[in-house]
Structure formats: C-alpha cells, structure tokens
Write an enzyme that holds these catalytic residues in place. Sequence first.
Site, PDB file in Angstrom:
ATOM      1  N   GLU A   1       0.819  -1.140  -0.024  1.00 14.81           N
ATOM      2  CA  GLU A   1      -0.095   0.060   0.091  1.00 14.81           C
ATOM      3  C   GLU A   1       1.083   1.286  -0.083  1.00 14.81           C
ATOM      4  O   GLU A   1       0.766   2.232  -0.630  1.00 14.81           O
ATOM      5  CB  GLU A   1      -0.903  -0.083   1.249  1.00 14.81           C
ATOM      6  CG  GLU A   1      -1.836   1.103   1.313  1.00 14.81           C
ATOM      7  CD  GLU A   1      -2.416   1.105   2.664  1.00 14.81           C
ATOM      8  OE1 GLU A   1      -3.114   2.300   3.038  1.00 14.81           O
ATOM      9  OE2 GLU A   1      -2.291   0.444   3.449  1.00 14.81           O
ATOM     10  N   ASP A   2       1.865   1.028   0.866  1.00 17.95           N
ATOM     11  CA  ASP A   2       2.609   2.611   1.070  1.00 17.95           C
ATOM     12  C   ASP A   2       4.002   2.862   0.282  1.00 17.95           C
ATOM     13  O   ASP A   2       4.369   3.916   0.074  1.00 17.95           O
ATOM     14  CB  ASP A   2       3.077   2.573   2.528  1.00 17.95           C
ATOM     15  CG  ASP A   2       1.930   2.898   3.582  1.00 17.95           C
ATOM     16  OD1 ASP A   2       0.666   3.139   2.998  1.00 17.95           O
ATOM     17  OD2 ASP A   2       2.057   2.640   4.652  1.00 17.95           O
TER      18      ASP A   2
END
Length: 701
Positions: free
Chosen positions: A76-77
């Site tokens: 996600e990051d």
Amino acid sequence: MPGIDAFADRLSSYLGPDQVNLVRRAYYYAEQAHDGQRRRSGEPYVTHPLAVSNILADMHMDHQSLMAAMLHDVIEDTGIAKEALTAQFGETVSELVDGVSKLTQMNFETKAEAQAENFQKMAMAMARDIRVILVKLADRLHNMRTLEVLSGEKRRRIAKETLEIYAPIANRLGMHTMRVEFEDLGFKAMHPMRAERIRQAVKKARGNRREIVGKIQESLVNCLAREGMEGQVIGREKHHYSIYQKMRGKRKAFNEIMDVYAFRIIVDKVNTCYRVLGAVHSLYKPFPGRFKDYIAIPKANGYQSLHTTLFGMHGVPIEIQIRTREMEEMANHGIAAHWLYKSNDETPKGTHARARQWVKGVLELQQRAGNSLEFIENVKIDLFPDEVYVFTPKGRIMELPKGSTAVDFAYAVHTDVGNSCITCRINRRLAPLSEPLQSGQTVEIVTAPGARPNPAWLSFVVTGKARTHIRHALKLQRRSESINLGERLLNKTLTGFDSHLEKIPQERIQAVLAEYRMEVFEDLLEEIGLGNRMAYVVARRLLSSEGEEAPSAGGPLAIRGTEGLVLSYAKCCTPIPGDPIVGHLSAGKGMVVHLESCKNISEVRHNPEKCIQLSWAKDVTGEFNVELRVELEHQRGLIALLATSVNAADGNIEKISMDERDGRISVVQLVVSVHDRVHLARVIKKLRALKGVIRITRLRS
C-alpha cells in the site's frame, strides 16, 4: 523499543532457526521499502510493522503471520507489487499481505459506508485465510496504543470504529486480552474524562479492598490444600470499560460493581475443575441460579470455564471462574492460542472450527444483503457477547444470541426451514414464534409446504442471518406479486383498446423498454404493479405506433383477495367483498382498495391514471375487517352477549371498545372480521336480535 535482534531472540523460544531467519528477511525487506518514511510521532516507519509482529509473537503466531505483519504496509505505502512479494516470500505470505492491504481506507460518500465496505472486504479476506484478521487486529492494536499523536476528531473516529467493530471481532474470536485492551484504549480516547474518573476510583477502591481480597484468597488456597488439589488462585480486576458499561447499561453505582470480588482458579485438568467447584461450594454457599458450565457447553467463541457466585464472609458476593491452563490460554488468546498451522492436520478444531463457521456465516450474509450498510447492520447484531443454548428435537445443541426467537432458530437450522416455518413447539408445548428462547429449551419447528416468511417477523428476529433471509424472501415475493398484478393491470387497460399483451409485437415491446431504459419486460410489469408507472400510460406507449387513442371503458379488474404484498385495503373505509370498489395506485405501495364512496379519494376518483375500476372475483377468499357501532341499553355482561352473538354468526371480534353515553345507553365500537357482505348481514342480524339494541351502523370514512 527492542530492535530486530531482540525480537529474533524472543522468536527462537518457539520457532525454528529457519523460520526466524525468514522473519528477519521480511523485516530487512520492509526496512528498505519504508526507507525515508516516518510515522506521525517522528519515528522511522519500520517501528510500526515490528511492533505489530511483537503483538503477534505474544500470541505465539506462526512465522508466515509474522512475515505478513512485517510487510503489511509494503504494497500500500511503497508501490511494491504483490508479484514482487510472491517472488521473494512465497504465495501464502503475499496473499496475507494483500488481504491486509485491501482492508485499508478507501474513499466513499460517507464514513459509515466506508466502514461497511472495509468490513465486507475483511470478510472476504478472512474467508480465504483467517490469519488476515489476526494481522489486522494487531495492526489496529498498535495504532490504538499510539493514538495520542492524532487530532481529537480523528482519535474519536478511530476509537468508535474500534469499539464497534474490532473489539467485538476480537471477542468473537475468543481473544479476551486483546478485546480488553481495545475497549480500555477506545474508552480512554472516546471519553478521556470519564475514563480518568473511573481509573482514580478503581485505584482508591483497590487500596480499601486489599485486606478482604487477601483473606478470601487465603481461604480459597487453604480449601484447595485441605482437599489435596493443586491450583493457582488469582484475584481478577474488572477492566475500566466494563465497569463503565455496567454503570450505564444496568444503572448501577460504582460501589455496587466494586462490591463483587472476582477470582480465578487455574488447575491441571478438566476433572479437577469439577472437584474444585464442589470444594468451593462447601466452603461458601452458592447463589442459586448463578452457576454456568461453559466447559460442557462452550461459548460461541470457544471460551470454556466454570462460573459460580458465592456468599462469602459477611455476605459479600464472590465470583469464581474455574478452568484449566489450556482453557486460560484459549480464553486470553482465542483462535491464536492453538494455531492450526503449527500442525499438518488440515481439519480445524475447537475454536478454529467455530471461527471458520462464523466467517462462513458472515459471507452468507454478505451475499444476501442488499448493500454494505445493511450487511454491517446484520454483522453487528451477530457480534454478540451473550448466547442462549437450545436443543433440536434430536438433542443437537444450537448456539443463538440472547433474545433469539423460534424464527432465528429455524433459520439457524436451515434457510428452507426458516422460510417455510408456520409455528413452533417449545418443550413440546405450542408457543408463539415471537417468544424469546431460554437456555436449555428444546425447540421444534413446524413447517408447511408453500408457507412464506411474514414481514412482521422482522420486528422480533435477532440474528443477522434470519433478518437477511426474510428480507431477501420478501423482496422476491414482492417482485413476483408485483409482476403478476402489473400484468393484470396492463391487460385490463389494453382490453379497453380491444387489444391484449399477446397481440403486441415483440419489437414494439423492445422499443418501449429502450424508451424506459429497462432490460426485461418483467421490470416494467413490476413498476406497474408497485404503482410507480401507470398501466394507462404504458398501454398508450405500446399502442402508439398503431395510432390508437385513449381506451374506452373496459370491464372492471377482478381481485381475489390473495394478491399479497402489493394489494392492500384502505383503513379509512374498510371495503369487504360485495362492496362497490375502486383501486387507487400509490407509488411504491402498489394498489390500495377503497370504497367507491370513500371521501379520501374523491379528488382522484375519475382520473384513469390514478384510479381503476375494480370488482370482486367470484372465488374471493380471506377475512376482512369491518367497524360497527352498536347503540344499546346498558345491561350486565354486555360485552359477553355481543361476543356470543358475533361468534354464533361465525364472525370474529378483532377489537372492542365501549363508550357510555349516559347512565342508560351504551355505545360499543366493534371491529369484526367477516368473509363478505352476506356474512356481515348475518352478523348484524344476530346482533339486532339482542334485547335492548337501538341502532347498528357500519362506520366508513
């Protein structure tokens, strides 16, 4: 916070060296991926995945869960693809990371909808591998521990979501320790002042109670020694959120809650639990009706223990839980305590099997629910803390939430049993379907072929499964009835044009569907049946290419009284078979039947788009309510006389009210159910034959 080396040392106590190295590799990969990123507190980002892994290590989770915890924010990051993780760490770990990533925030219209959508995704991920939820719970727990750095508004929002969803899930999976921490951290963030007041009060009370707790503990230890049994006696602290909940929910004062002394006795095996129970019951008198055996019948989340409440010294109540070490571990860590993946045995046991069963139920709710908000409403109902245990006629135990009824039980047995149930027997006596069930009852469901769910059930069912299936069945029933009525209304209007649906060319029907932006003809008929579109207008559209004009008056549409959900009878004028009637088309409600003379529809009476001429079919069935006003001389036993007369004419009194006009004359209003006008005439004739009757009037608007 200790670094990766200290963490690896901790892991070596229960994982093999190869597995510890894999976890190390995942840590270094995450450290590189998050390089340069920092948390709100200013620490390097990688401290968060390490802390989440530490929480899972406390529960002795397997190496794949720990690797997923290390990597849970990577997809996600940091923009690293799932495929890259699969290549590095294998399919299982990348699936777990992907499952956790998908549970992170997305943008929706409302916060409630976002929460609901996230929860739906969680259900899907849990179904594939239940470890996803454990990593997510640990992630949420670390975020809750470090909430201070966020703004007040954000803190409260996260705390509310934790109390509403994550704490009940932890409870449902039997993870008591995590649930308690979620609740206390959430409480502190939601209501800081209240939490602090309760903390101070508990601290003060603990000091005052120290002496009496010590005495009770000593007497319990001596009792076990006398009986030659080994066991550990621990004083239990009530956690702050549960004190707050009891004070609010049960309207109890703080002192009342703190006056109960709680202890836990931990022994070596199940047999000893029951022997200890006998010993403590001979030491102090037990409270009648307060003993619960969760060892023989575990709670839905797998919790096992014996619970009893005793009258202690000076009459103080003592709550005691007796369990084995294994049960203690299960109670604290639930599904994580006996991790399935430690063994090669693929069949889930105990708590794991129960958790699987619950997840399966959640998925079933998801498929049936109309939207994510309806789904989450049902799941919240199912994240219940209390259960009742009832038996099927064959002796199988069913667990249901507190307050469940026979309808909830029927749907828990099987959807088809629920859909076709008509009544029930509780402990062999006939009982209403709405009666709440008590633990230990035997419930038998009576079904009938062709029976359908009743909309009234929605007002008393408790489980999400029952609610979802009833709504689903009613939607289907309503649709088929709407289509049926819509077809009859349309044909009736077309008859006025000397036409019929069968005569309309298929291409004309398709053209009208395209005009109304509909896929299938049934959708259009349903819209007509529900009163959302007028049969008159649709008929003209279908015939417009043939140059037809408005219909001449065709014969009235016959109704049979069995049209169900899309046809209702007006309460203002209560029509019955034999009365001259009209149908008023009301958007969303379908058709409402009124008397021709009803004042409420006088304005739309001659509008063919709003009203349609109706007649009663020869084979009309059912019972119809009529309101009568009877004026008669006052006499003893008057209501009994009226009831006897109505009964003699095969009528039934639904409602009765009396209004005395003066000392001599009484006015009685009756709601009587009859089959038709002829039946009503028979009822009135019987009433007229009574002595002292002055006048009988049928009330209409």
